[in-house]
Enzyme design. Structure first.
Site, PDB file in Angstrom:
ATOM      1  N   ALA A  75      11.881  14.741   6.649  1.00  0.00           N
ATOM      2  CA  ALA A  75      10.983  15.480   5.757  1.00  0.00           C
ATOM      3  C   ALA A  75      11.165  15.021   4.316  1.00  0.00           C
ATOM      4  CB  ALA A  75      11.272  16.976   5.858  1.00  0.00           C
TER       5      ALA A  75
ATOM      6  N   ILE B 249       8.940  14.610   0.220  1.00  0.00           N
ATOM      7  CA  ILE B 249       7.740  14.729  -0.609  1.00  0.00           C
ATOM      8  C   ILE B 249       7.879  13.818  -1.834  1.00  0.00           C
ATOM      9  CG2 ILE B 249       7.249  17.112   0.072  1.00  0.00           C
ATOM     10  CD1 ILE B 249       8.476  18.006  -2.650  1.00  0.00           C
TER      11      ILE B 249
ATOM     12  N   GLN C  56       9.466   7.578 -10.500  1.00  0.00           N
ATOM     13  CA  GLN C  56      10.148   8.268  -9.398  1.00  0.00           C
ATOM     14  C   GLN C  56      11.637   8.491  -9.667  1.00  0.00           C
ATOM     15  OE1 GLN C  56       9.189   6.088  -5.667  1.00  0.00           O
ATOM     16  NE2 GLN C  56       7.990   7.912  -5.217  1.00  0.00           N
TER      17      GLN C  56
ATOM     18  N   TYR D  35      12.610  11.080  -7.021  1.00  0.00           N
ATOM     19  CA  TYR D  35      12.598  10.560  -5.643  1.00  0.00           C
ATOM     20  C   TYR D  35      13.681   9.492  -5.458  1.00  0.00           C
ATOM     21  CZ  TYR D  35      10.297   8.764  -1.357  1.00  0.00           C
ATOM     22  OH  TYR D  35       9.989   8.366  -0.058  1.00  0.00           O
TER      23      TYR D  35
HETATM   24  N1  CAA Z   1       5.036  -0.981 -10.992  1.00  0.00           N
HETATM   25  C1  CAA Z   1       4.677  -1.531 -12.161  1.00  0.00           C
HETATM   26  N2  CAA Z   1       3.833  -0.949 -13.032  1.00  0.00           N
HETATM   27  C2  CAA Z   1       3.350   0.247 -12.721  1.00  0.00           C
HETATM   28  C3  CAA Z   1       3.703   0.910 -11.513  1.00  0.00           C
HETATM   29  C4  CAA Z   1       4.572   0.234 -10.630  1.00  0.00           C
HETATM   30  N3  CAA Z   1       4.914   0.723  -9.452  1.00  0.00           N
HETATM   31  N4  CAA Z   1       3.091   2.109 -11.500  1.00  0.00           N
HETATM   32  C5  CAA Z   1       2.382   2.205 -12.632  1.00  0.00           C
HETATM   33  N5  CAA Z   1       2.528   1.077 -13.358  1.00  0.00           N
HETATM   34  C6  CAA Z   1       1.899   0.782 -14.620  1.00  0.00           C
HETATM   35  C7  CAA Z   1       0.403   1.063 -14.596  1.00  0.00           C
HETATM   36  O1  CAA Z   1      -0.334  -0.006 -14.020  1.00  0.00           O
HETATM   37  C8  CAA Z   1       0.123   1.245 -16.061  1.00  0.00           C
HETATM   38  O2  CAA Z   1       0.068  -0.027 -16.671  1.00  0.00           O
HETATM   39  P1  CAA Z   1      -1.105  -0.343 -17.752  1.00  0.00           P
HETATM   40  O3  CAA Z   1      -0.844   0.634 -18.853  1.00  0.00           O
HETATM   41  O4  CAA Z   1      -0.837  -1.774 -18.069  1.00  0.00           O
HETATM   42  O5  CAA Z   1      -2.378  -0.097 -16.992  1.00  0.00           O
HETATM   43  C9  CAA Z   1       1.389   1.924 -16.605  1.00  0.00           C
HETATM   44  O6  CAA Z   1       2.421   1.670 -15.619  1.00  0.00           O
HETATM   45  C10 CAA Z   1       1.235   3.409 -16.741  1.00  0.00           C
HETATM   46  O7  CAA Z   1       0.706   3.907 -15.535  1.00  0.00           O
HETATM   47  P2  CAA Z   1      -0.340   5.103 -15.501  1.00  0.00           P
HETATM   48  O8  CAA Z   1      -1.488   4.855 -16.444  1.00  0.00           O
HETATM   49  O9  CAA Z   1      -0.672   5.380 -14.048  1.00  0.00           O
HETATM   50  O10 CAA Z   1       0.538   6.277 -16.159  1.00  0.00           O
HETATM   51  P3  CAA Z   1       0.789   7.707 -15.648  1.00  0.00           P
HETATM   52  O11 CAA Z   1       1.801   8.351 -16.543  1.00  0.00           O
HETATM   53  O12 CAA Z   1      -0.497   8.432 -15.420  1.00  0.00           O
HETATM   54  O13 CAA Z   1       1.461   7.526 -14.205  1.00  0.00           O
HETATM   55  C11 CAA Z   1       3.028   6.738 -12.620  1.00  0.00           C
HETATM   56  C12 CAA Z   1       2.572   6.702 -14.061  1.00  0.00           C
HETATM   57  C13 CAA Z   1       3.516   8.150 -12.265  1.00  0.00           C
HETATM   58  C14 CAA Z   1       4.198   5.770 -12.485  1.00  0.00           C
HETATM   59  C15 CAA Z   1       1.836   6.412 -11.688  1.00  0.00           C
HETATM   60  O14 CAA Z   1       1.288   5.178 -12.051  1.00  0.00           O
HETATM   61  C16 CAA Z   1       2.257   6.339 -10.254  1.00  0.00           C
HETATM   62  O15 CAA Z   1       2.193   7.326  -9.533  1.00  0.00           O
HETATM   63  N6  CAA Z   1       2.693   5.160  -9.794  1.00  0.00           N
HETATM   64  C17 CAA Z   1       3.148   4.980  -8.441  1.00  0.00           C
HETATM   65  C18 CAA Z   1       4.621   5.191  -8.349  1.00  0.00           C
HETATM   66  C19 CAA Z   1       5.073   4.796  -6.989  1.00  0.00           C
HETATM   67  O16 CAA Z   1       5.291   3.628  -6.690  1.00  0.00           O
HETATM   68  N7  CAA Z   1       5.245   5.789  -6.083  1.00  0.00           N
HETATM   69  C20 CAA Z   1       5.610   5.505  -4.741  1.00  0.00           C
HETATM   70  C21 CAA Z   1       4.917   6.493  -3.842  1.00  0.00           C
HETATM   71  S1  CAA Z   1       5.112   6.079  -2.125  1.00  0.00           S
HETATM   72  C22 CAA Z   1       6.685   6.514  -1.767  1.00  0.00           C
HETATM   73  O17 CAA Z   1       7.437   7.035  -2.543  1.00  0.00           O
HETATM   74  C23 CAA Z   1       7.159   6.216  -0.368  1.00  0.00           C
HETATM   75  C24 CAA Z   1       8.319   5.331  -0.372  1.00  0.00           C
HETATM   76  O18 CAA Z   1       9.414   5.764  -0.051  1.00  0.00           O
HETATM   77  C25 CAA Z   1       8.141   3.894  -0.698  1.00  0.00           C
END
Ligand code: CAA
Length: 241
Positions: free
Chosen positions: A83, A85, A144, A147
């Protein structure tokens, strides 16, 4: 008598694939879930796997839930802590709610669940515990801190618990999936997935839940008795720890 396996977050995503694979491998499976009754009912209809509702971030709920599973199916031989999130956000924008929700559901749940089953496993001289960690607990991930901290914590917990129970027939291992094609990953901003994730995966695609389920079946087998305290990565080559 087949072994009893309990999978938290077992009705969707990776957890559902783990439940199916364990059932196919001959286990009696219990799937825990927290909230989505509709998904749970559909899962039972489709698979015949029993579902049990409780919140893994609540210690007493875990105690009652595990007791219910044991009363219905028998004592738990195999626990899969799956589980989890996400509440992604940069730390400079993260609320305490985002932080505590992820730590409670992803990390404190592992204590809450293991604590319920470990004494019985020690008494019976057999147990298998697998915790689904993440690539992002190994490498960190922007957005994260919550996380990544929880997932790295799971790896440390696994190594400590493995040492405590190595002489008791109990193995404790972690799996670190990379980006798997589940609702959790598909909830990410699509441009981030396309620009910053997919190009970094050498095999060139997201993983499948079944590819993680396969790892679980391998680690929980009776024959896997010598594998304990390990971290198995399955990430398409994205991070080679
Ligand atoms: N790697 C590199 N750059 C990233 C990135 C990443 N993973 N995520 C975001 N960025 C960049 C964006 O492209 C953006 O760049 P620009 O300004 O050049 O466009 C900059 O960071 C800011 O991003 P946002 O405009 O989206 O800013 P925000 O504050 O609204 O959100 C964030 C930032 C929370 C990091 C959002 O982009 C996000 O949710 N990113 C994904 C994070 C991620 O990888 N989560 C994994 C989920 S899946 C999981 O967790 C399962 C697992 O176990 C693998």
């Amino acid at each position: 008598m087949s072994r009893v396996a309990l999978v938290t977050g077992g009705t969707r995503g990776i957890g559902a694939a783990v439940c199916r694979a364990l059932k196919d491998a001959g286990y009696t499976v219990a799937a825990n879930y927290a909230g989505n009754d509709e998904a749970a009912a559909a899962f039972t209809r489709e698979t015949g796997i029993a579902t049990f509702k409780w919140d893994v971030s609540d210690f007493n709920a875990c105690k009652a839930g595990v007791a219910e599973v044991a009363a219905k199916l028998g004592p738990v031989d195999v626990l899969v802590n799956n589980a989890g999130i996400t509440r992604d956000g940069m730390l400079h924008k993260m609320s305490p709610e985002q932080w505590y929700a992820v730590i409670n559901t992803n990390l404190n749940s592992v204590f809450n669940m293991c604590r319920q089953v470990i004494e019985g496993m020690r008494d019976r001289n057999f147990g298998r515990i697998v915790t689904i960690s993440s690539i992002n607990g190994q490498k960190g991930q922007m957005g994260q801190t919550n996380y990544s901290a929880a997932k790295a914590g799971e790896i440390g917990f696994t190594k400590a618990l493995a040492q405590e129970n190595a002489r008791k027939g109990i193995t404790v291992n972690a799996i670190c999936p990379g980006y798997i094609g589940t609702e959790m990953v598909r909830a990410m901003p699509q441009d981030v997935l396309d620009k910053h994730v997919l190009p970094l995966i050498p095999v060139g695609r997201l993983g499948e839940p079944e590819e993680i389920a396969r790892c679980v079946v391998f680690l929980v087998a009776d024959e896997a008795a010598f594998i304990t305290g390990s971290t198995l990565t399955a990430n398409g080559g994205q991070y080679m720890a």
